[in-house]
Design an enzyme around this catalytic site. Structure first.
Site, PDB file in Angstrom:
ATOM      1  N   LYS A 151      -0.596   1.395   4.620  1.00 15.45           N
ATOM      2  CA  LYS A 151      -0.275   2.624   3.892  1.00 15.45           C
ATOM      3  C   LYS A 151      -1.441   3.605   3.994  1.00 15.45           C
ATOM      4  O   LYS A 151      -2.600   3.195   4.139  1.00 15.45           O
ATOM      5  CB  LYS A 151       0.055   2.311   2.430  1.00 15.45           C
ATOM      6  CG  LYS A 151      -1.125   1.920   1.567  1.00 15.45           C
ATOM      7  CD  LYS A 151      -0.814   2.084   0.072  1.00 15.45           C
ATOM      8  CE  LYS A 151      -2.103   1.962  -0.740  1.00 15.45           C
ATOM      9  NZ  LYS A 151      -2.033   2.486  -2.082  1.00 15.45           N
ATOM     10  N   LYS A 166      -6.701   6.034   0.220  1.00 16.22           N
ATOM     11  CA  LYS A 166      -8.038   6.561   0.022  1.00 16.22           C
ATOM     12  C   LYS A 166      -9.093   5.547   0.444  1.00 16.22           C
ATOM     13  O   LYS A 166     -10.064   5.879   1.108  1.00 16.22           O
ATOM     14  CB  LYS A 166      -8.134   6.856  -1.473  1.00 16.22           C
ATOM     15  CG  LYS A 166      -9.357   7.449  -1.980  1.00 16.22           C
ATOM     16  CD  LYS A 166      -9.200   7.574  -3.482  1.00 16.22           C
ATOM     17  CE  LYS A 166      -9.137   6.190  -4.121  1.00 16.22           C
ATOM     18  NZ  LYS A 166      -8.641   6.193  -5.492  1.00 16.22           N
ATOM     19  N   LYS A 195      -8.157  -5.527  -3.694  1.00 21.59           N
ATOM     20  CA  LYS A 195      -9.330  -4.684  -3.953  1.00 21.59           C
ATOM     21  C   LYS A 195     -10.577  -5.514  -4.237  1.00 21.59           C
ATOM     22  O   LYS A 195     -11.669  -5.157  -3.813  1.00 21.59           O
ATOM     23  CB  LYS A 195      -9.047  -3.726  -5.115  1.00 21.59           C
ATOM     24  CG  LYS A 195      -8.070  -2.635  -4.722  1.00 21.59           C
ATOM     25  CD  LYS A 195      -8.024  -1.523  -5.736  1.00 21.59           C
ATOM     26  CE  LYS A 195      -7.099  -0.422  -5.227  1.00 21.59           C
ATOM     27  NZ  LYS A 195      -6.947   0.669  -6.177  1.00 21.59           N
TER      28      LYS A 195
HETATM   29  N1  AQP Z   1       0.614   5.810   1.076  1.00 21.55           N
HETATM   30  C1  AQP Z   1       1.312   6.040  -0.025  1.00 21.55           C
HETATM   31  N2  AQP Z   1       2.635   6.258   0.045  1.00 21.55           N
HETATM   32  C2  AQP Z   1       3.369   6.497  -1.063  1.00 21.55           C
HETATM   33  N3  AQP Z   1       2.832   6.565  -2.294  1.00 21.55           N
HETATM   34  C3  AQP Z   1       1.520   6.362  -2.428  1.00 21.55           C
HETATM   35  N4  AQP Z   1       0.688   6.361  -3.494  1.00 21.55           N
HETATM   36  C4  AQP Z   1      -0.577   6.114  -3.081  1.00 21.55           C
HETATM   37  N5  AQP Z   1      -0.596   5.939  -1.746  1.00 21.55           N
HETATM   38  C5  AQP Z   1       0.678   6.088  -1.308  1.00 21.55           C
HETATM   39  C6  AQP Z   1       1.113   6.640  -4.872  1.00 21.55           C
HETATM   40  O1  AQP Z   1       0.315   7.683  -5.383  1.00 21.55           O
HETATM   41  C7  AQP Z   1       0.260   7.544  -6.808  1.00 21.55           C
HETATM   42  C8  AQP Z   1      -1.148   7.760  -7.291  1.00 21.55           C
HETATM   43  O2  AQP Z   1      -1.913   6.700  -6.843  1.00 21.55           O
HETATM   44  P1  AQP Z   1      -3.253   6.255  -7.486  1.00 21.55           P
HETATM   45  O3  AQP Z   1      -3.665   7.077  -8.614  1.00 21.55           O
HETATM   46  O4  AQP Z   1      -3.166   4.791  -7.633  1.00 21.55           O
HETATM   47  O5  AQP Z   1      -4.133   6.657  -6.301  1.00 21.55           O
HETATM   48  P2  AQP Z   1      -5.054   5.772  -5.580  1.00 21.55           P
HETATM   49  O6  AQP Z   1      -4.778   4.319  -5.784  1.00 21.55           O
HETATM   50  O7  AQP Z   1      -6.362   6.293  -5.951  1.00 21.55           O
HETATM   51  O8  AQP Z   1      -4.665   6.176  -4.113  1.00 21.55           O
HETATM   52  P3  AQP Z   1      -4.585   5.179  -2.988  1.00 21.55           P
HETATM   53  O9  AQP Z   1      -4.743   5.867  -1.707  1.00 21.55           O
HETATM   54  O10 AQP Z   1      -3.377   4.329  -3.215  1.00 21.55           O
HETATM   55  O11 AQP Z   1      -5.921   4.419  -3.206  1.00 21.55           O
HETATM   56  P4  AQP Z   1      -6.245   2.952  -2.907  1.00 21.55           P
HETATM   57  O12 AQP Z   1      -5.406   2.534  -1.728  1.00 21.55           O
HETATM   58  O13 AQP Z   1      -7.671   3.032  -2.615  1.00 21.55           O
HETATM   59  O14 AQP Z   1      -5.911   2.241  -4.150  1.00 21.55           O
HETATM   60  C9  AQP Z   1       0.801   6.157  -7.136  1.00 21.55           C
HETATM   61  O15 AQP Z   1       2.079   6.297  -7.697  1.00 21.55           O
HETATM   62  C10 AQP Z   1       0.865   5.479  -5.809  1.00 21.55           C
HETATM   63  O16 AQP Z   1       1.924   4.552  -5.749  1.00 21.55           O
END
Ligand code: AQP
Length: 332
Positions: free
Chosen positions: A195, A198, A112
């Site tokens: 994966k 977001k 990140k």
């Molecule tokens: N692609 C995924 N497959 C399975 N599990 C996933 N999680 C996130 N993406 C996947 C799980 O969702 C839960 C909540 O995640 P968070 O609050 O960490 O959400 P986030 O990080 O805002 O969502 P993203 O999409 O993962 O954002 P980025 O990639 O931007 O950080 C967690 O249990 C996570 O494992």
């Protein structure tokens, strides 16, 4: 009953299908078997810049989606992280027990911060896994249901629980990650090598649960697959089809081999069209239930207030014990 703790960020607005299948779905199931604590992690959200009004609205939106997905405030404790000040308080203690080197090894921070530019990443983004340690240990959680991307953070949590216990005496339960293999990583529909995320997915690659179902159906129908024709689960050879089979299987309860049989001799188009329909049938009631809670913010806020009260009772007891062990003079 064993205890479970997990959290989700309010930042995205709509949850995406990866959040639901990787995490929230397990939360709903575990209400039945565990003493369950679930939270909207607004303290984590501000590790990257947030508009204050949007953050507030998205916090309610996240809670409404959790209830829409099936969390029941009579069977679990649902709360907002910033309503329980003990998280930040224990977070500091954990900051002081974590080595700079071991925090630096967290791959999520590396990814990140690289994206943001190292100079723009906040210290909060760097220490976010350490706040997460406090989140989990405060509740003496046995299990933490998360997606694969969180495994390293849970491992760090285990190390820190053991370190604290070793140094100050048995205080914290050492938690285990609860990662359902099949849905641990839901992939991007346009790029099944990454994966669904977001921040990393292009709009066509991510299914946002609150989008118009028609829009999501279209994305499913135009998911990237391979040049073959056979519908078979093969993560390396057919990552796109395998991802669709995982989603299909999880939403319907049908086994992957059952689906392979069902689609024997049929083309990718048939699978995609059917999955689009399955998804729309699942998401339509989810959206309606979420909307009901959004339309009634008083009920929503009172669920969160009761949740915070229940959470604080547990968190305050753990914090008091940890403070005592560390050697802080009690306030009289
Ligand atoms: N692609 C995924 N497959 C399975 N599990 C996933 N999680 C996130 N993406 C996947 C799980 O969702 C839960 C909540 O995640 P968070 O609050 O960490 O959400 P986030 O990080 O805002 O969502 P993203 O999409 O993962 O954002 P980025 O990639 O931007 O950080 C967690 O249990 C996570 O494992």
């Amino acid at each position: 009953r064993p205890r479970v703790l997990s959290g989700i960020q309010p930042t995205a607005g709509s949850f995406h299908l990866g959040n639901y299948l990787g995490a929230v779905r397990q939360w709903v199931a575990m209400q039945e078997t565990h003493d369950a604590f679930y939270m909207v992690v607004d303290l984590h959200a501000i590790t990257v810049p947030q508009d204050p009004a949007e953050l507030r609205a998205n916090t309610r939106l996240a809670a409404a989606q959790l209830l829409g997905a099936g969390l029941d405030p009579d069977r679990c404790t649902l709360f907002v992280q910033s309503h329980v000040p003990e998280h930040a308080q224990l977070g500091w203690v954990m900051n002081c027990l974590t080595g700079f080197g071991e925090a630096s090894r967290m791959t999520q921070f590396k990814d990140k911060s690289a994206k943001q530019g190292a100079d723009r990443a906040t210290v909060g983004l760097f220490t976010y896994p350490i706040l997460q340690i406090a989140d989990i240990l405060l509740y003496q959680a046995n299990a933490v249901p998360v997606g694969e991307d969180q495994r390293q953070h849970i491992e760090l949590t285990r190390d820190l629980a053991e370190r604290f216990n070793g140094r100050y005496g048995q205080t914290f339960t050492v938690p285990a990650p609860y990662i359902v293999k099949e849905t641990a990583k839901i992939f991007d529909l346009q790029d099944p090598a990454i994966k669904m995320s977001k921040s990393a997915s292009a709009p066509k690659g991510i299914i946002n649960l609150l989008d118009e179902p028609k829009t999501s159906a279209k994305k499913i129908k135009s998911a990237v697959t391979d040049t073959g024709t056979e519908i078979r689960f093969d993560e390396t050879g057919k990552p796109g089809i395998s991802n669709l089979l995982t989603i299909y299987s999880t939403l319907t309860g049908a086994g992957v081999s059952e689906l392979e049989k069902k689609y024997e001799g049929k083309g990718y188009g048939a699978l995609k069209t059917d999955l689009a329909e399955v998804f729309v049938d699942w998401v339509t009631p989810f959206r309606a239930r979420t909307q009901e809670f959004l339309d009634d913010p008083e009920t929503l806020d009172s669920i969160l207030a009761k949740g915070a009260e229940k959470a604080r009772a547990v968190a305050a007891e753990t914090l008091a014990q940890a403070y005592d062990r560390v050697g802080f003079l009690p306030a009289k």
